[in-house]
Design a protein around this motif. Structure first.
Motif, PDB file in Angstrom:
ATOM      1  N   TRP A   1       0.831  -1.206   0.000  1.00 60.04           N
ATOM      2  CA  TRP A   1       0.000   0.000   0.000  1.00 60.04           C
ATOM      3  C   TRP A   1       0.864   1.254   0.000  1.00 60.04           C
ATOM      4  CZ3 TRP A   1      -3.356  -1.628   4.778  1.00 60.04           C
ATOM      5  CH2 TRP A   1      -4.198  -2.692   4.422  1.00 60.04           C
TER       6      TRP A   1
ATOM      7  N   TYR B   1      -0.679   4.800  -1.123  1.00 60.36           N
ATOM      8  CA  TYR B   1      -1.743   4.951  -0.132  1.00 60.36           C
ATOM      9  C   TYR B   1      -1.153   5.484   1.171  1.00 60.36           C
ATOM     10  CZ  TYR B   1      -4.850   2.135  -3.078  1.00 60.36           C
ATOM     11  OH  TYR B   1      -5.630   1.660  -4.102  1.00 60.36           O
TER      12      TYR B   1
ATOM     13  N   TRP C   1      -5.070   2.550  -9.926  1.00 59.12           N
ATOM     14  CA  TRP C   1      -5.286   1.925  -8.611  1.00 59.12           C
ATOM     15  C   TRP C   1      -6.351   2.692  -7.833  1.00 59.12           C
ATOM     16  CZ3 TRP C   1      -3.990  -2.729  -7.012  1.00 59.12           C
ATOM     17  CH2 TRP C   1      -2.976  -3.410  -7.707  1.00 59.12           C
ATOM     18  N   ARG C   2      -6.237   3.996  -7.823  1.00 59.95           N
ATOM     19  CA  ARG C   2      -7.165   4.837  -7.050  1.00 59.95           C
ATOM     20  C   ARG C   2      -8.609   4.627  -7.496  1.00 59.95           C
ATOM     21  NH1 ARG C   2      -5.237   9.996  -8.268  1.00 59.95           N
ATOM     22  NH2 ARG C   2      -6.585   9.930 -10.062  1.00 59.95           N
TER      23      ARG C   2
ATOM     24  N   GLU D   1     -10.023   1.995  -9.085  1.00 58.77           N
ATOM     25  CA  GLU D   1     -10.539   0.657  -8.816  1.00 58.77           C
ATOM     26  C   GLU D   1     -10.536   0.310  -7.329  1.00 58.77           C
ATOM     27  OE1 GLU D   1      -9.876  -3.884 -10.458  1.00 58.77           O
ATOM     28  OE2 GLU D   1      -8.882  -2.219 -11.451  1.00 58.77           O
ATOM     29  N   TYR D   2      -9.560   0.853  -6.602  1.00 61.30           N
ATOM     30  CA  TYR D   2      -9.417   0.555  -5.170  1.00 61.30           C
ATOM     31  C   TYR D   2      -9.275   1.848  -4.366  1.00 61.30           C
ATOM     32  CZ  TYR D   2      -8.595  -4.222  -6.740  1.00 61.30           C
ATOM     33  OH  TYR D   2      -8.729  -5.451  -7.324  1.00 61.30           O
TER      34      TYR D   2
ATOM     35  N   GLU E   1     -10.020   2.219  -1.431  1.00 60.36           N
ATOM     36  CA  GLU E   1      -9.411   1.739  -0.191  1.00 60.36           C
ATOM     37  C   GLU E   1      -8.469   0.623  -0.606  1.00 60.36           C
ATOM     38  OE1 GLU E   1     -11.886   0.740   3.060  1.00 60.36           O
ATOM     39  OE2 GLU E   1     -13.049   2.580   2.918  1.00 60.36           O
ATOM     40  N   PRO E   2      -7.271   0.588  -0.043  1.00 58.89           N
ATOM     41  CA  PRO E   2      -6.307  -0.412  -0.509  1.00 58.89           C
ATOM     42  C   PRO E   2      -6.791  -1.837  -0.272  1.00 58.89           C
ATOM     43  CG  PRO E   2      -5.524   0.668   1.484  1.00 58.89           C
ATOM     44  CD  PRO E   2      -6.755   1.393   1.063  1.00 58.89           C
ATOM     45  N   PRO E   3      -6.573  -2.708  -1.247  1.00 53.83           N
ATOM     46  CA  PRO E   3      -7.048  -4.088  -1.112  1.00 53.83           C
ATOM     47  C   PRO E   3      -6.134  -4.939  -0.247  1.00 53.83           C
ATOM     48  CG  PRO E   3      -5.901  -3.827  -3.188  1.00 53.83           C
ATOM     49  CD  PRO E   3      -5.945  -2.463  -2.544  1.00 53.83           C
TER      50      PRO E   3
ATOM     51  N   SER F   1      -7.234 -11.198  -1.864  1.00 52.21           N
ATOM     52  CA  SER F   1      -7.956 -10.835  -3.079  1.00 52.21           C
ATOM     53  C   SER F   1      -7.198 -11.268  -4.335  1.00 52.21           C
ATOM     54  CB  SER F   1      -8.181  -9.322  -3.119  1.00 52.21           C
ATOM     55  OG  SER F   1      -8.683  -8.938  -4.379  1.00 52.21           O
TER      56      SER F   1
ATOM     57  N   ALA G   1      -7.023  -8.377  -7.006  1.00 48.87           N
ATOM     58  CA  ALA G   1      -6.030  -7.341  -6.676  1.00 48.87           C
ATOM     59  C   ALA G   1      -4.618  -7.860  -6.921  1.00 48.87           C
ATOM     60  CB  ALA G   1      -6.197  -6.895  -5.230  1.00 48.87           C
TER      61      ALA G   1
END
Length: 124
Positions: free
Chosen positions: A30, A35, A52-53, A55-56, A58-60, A65, A68
């Motif tokens: 992350w 992040y 990344w931002r 699609e995620y 919040e960090p996966p 996952s 991810a």
């Protein structure tokens, strides 16, 4: 996330050898994806690239996952996909001694090694 271990080959080996807990592995990825947390513990995404931002937000959890982890794998340039083997001599896990979690840890380790390579911090 200021208490993260240093990003070096010793840390990469510790990830592969399951000597770094899963949460810390996630935090390392992350952090290097950009992040950050704010004073109110919300996610600051200003340093996270849009792919990344978006699609995620919040960090996966990369160790839980599959999508991810696949995205993480695809983000490694082709010439750096074998860095664990080429730079560290990692021969892989033995059959019967690994599962999805170990494979995802190796992916995270290789992505971090790739980050080190791209930033010029990976010794020859």
């Amino acid at each position: 996330m200021s208490d993260l271990p240093a990003l070096n080959t010793e840390t990469i080996w510790a990830i592969i050898n399951d000597q770094v807990d899963d949460h810390t592995v996630n935090q390392l990825v992350w952090h290097y994806l950009g992040y950050r947390t704010t004073a109110t513990s919300e996610w600051d995404l200003t340093q996270v690239v849009p792919e990344w931002r978006d699609e995620y937000p919040e960090p996966p959890n990369f160790l839980e996952s599959r999508p991810a982890t696949m995205k993480l794998t695809r983000s490694i340039p082709q010439q750096n996909k074998q860095l664990l083997k080429e730079k560290l001599g990692f021969k892989g896990y033995k059959i019967g001694e690994f599962g999805p979690r170990q494979t995802r840890r190796a992916t995270a380790a290789n992505w971090l090694l790739n980050y080190m390579q791209l930033s010029g911090n990976l010794p020859d």
